[in-house]
Design a protein around this motif. Structure first.
Motif: not given
Length: 196
Positions: A3-16, A29-32
């Motif tokens: 399980k790999i999180g992607i800080l999903a506050l801004q930026g190229a999240v979908r591509e990651h 996606p990491v929002k909290s």
């Protein structure tokens, strides 16, 4: 499954997320703070580092991410994510997360209009790897234990400091997933038994 999180506050999240999914891992996606639980690795994507810092503070994520790092969780910062990871930022008194033993200079390749793409040879990854630079930072100095993986015009643009991987450019904006695969292997090799 990793399980790999992607800080999903801004930026190229979908591509990651796309690249992580394609490599057979679960992208989270990491929002909290709650989203950090159970992660084996964390990606800090590009975006605008000052804005991302404000959002990290607003959602009280700074200290929990530092706690993950203290437990040995591998982290990968691309562009603004590299700035977030760095222990020192040229022209700034304090770092953001301050985890990776590098000094970083922001916007060192020019403004948005100066964006460009080149091919790089990357130690341990491969040759002819496309690299997209958009208002990119670069690493101006490294600690003794930091491994320099790639340079462009004599500037360090990819480096590894133990569990931390920092990248000046945007590998997620290309179809080439070899750099993300390198990070996934870092996560796989991580000896951490219990995640957050």
């Amino acid at each position: 499954m990793l399980k790999i999180g992607i800080l999903a506050l801004q930026g190229a999240v979908r591509e990651h997320i796309r690249q992580i999914d394609e490599l057979g891992c679960e992208a989270v996606p990491v929002k909290s703070v709650e989203d950090l639980k159970g992660l084996n690795g964390l990606v800090l994507p590009g975006g605008e580092s000052t804005t991302m810092r404000k959002l990290l503070d607003r959602y009280a994520l700074l200290e929990p991410i530092r706690a993950l790092a203290a437990k040995g969780i591998p982290m990968f910062g691309t562009c603004a994510g590299l700035i977030l990871l760095a222990k020192e930022i040229v022209g700034y008194d304090l770092p953001h997360l301050g985890l990776m033993d590098v000094v970083v200079e922001r916007n060192s390749f020019g403004r948005q209009v100066d964006s460009f793409e080149v091919e790089l040879s990357i130690e341990g990854v491969g040759n002819d790897i496309p690299a997209v630079f958009i208002r990119a930072p670069h690493i101006v100095a490294t600690g003794d234990n930091v491994e320099i993986l790639a340079k462009h015009e004599d500037r360090i643009v990819l480096a590894r400091d133990g569990q931390f991987l920092g990248c000046s450019f945007h590998p997620e904006l290309t179809e080439d997933s070899r750099i993300m695969k390198y990070f996934v292997e870092m996560v796989r090799e991580s000896t951490l038994v219990e995640s957050y």
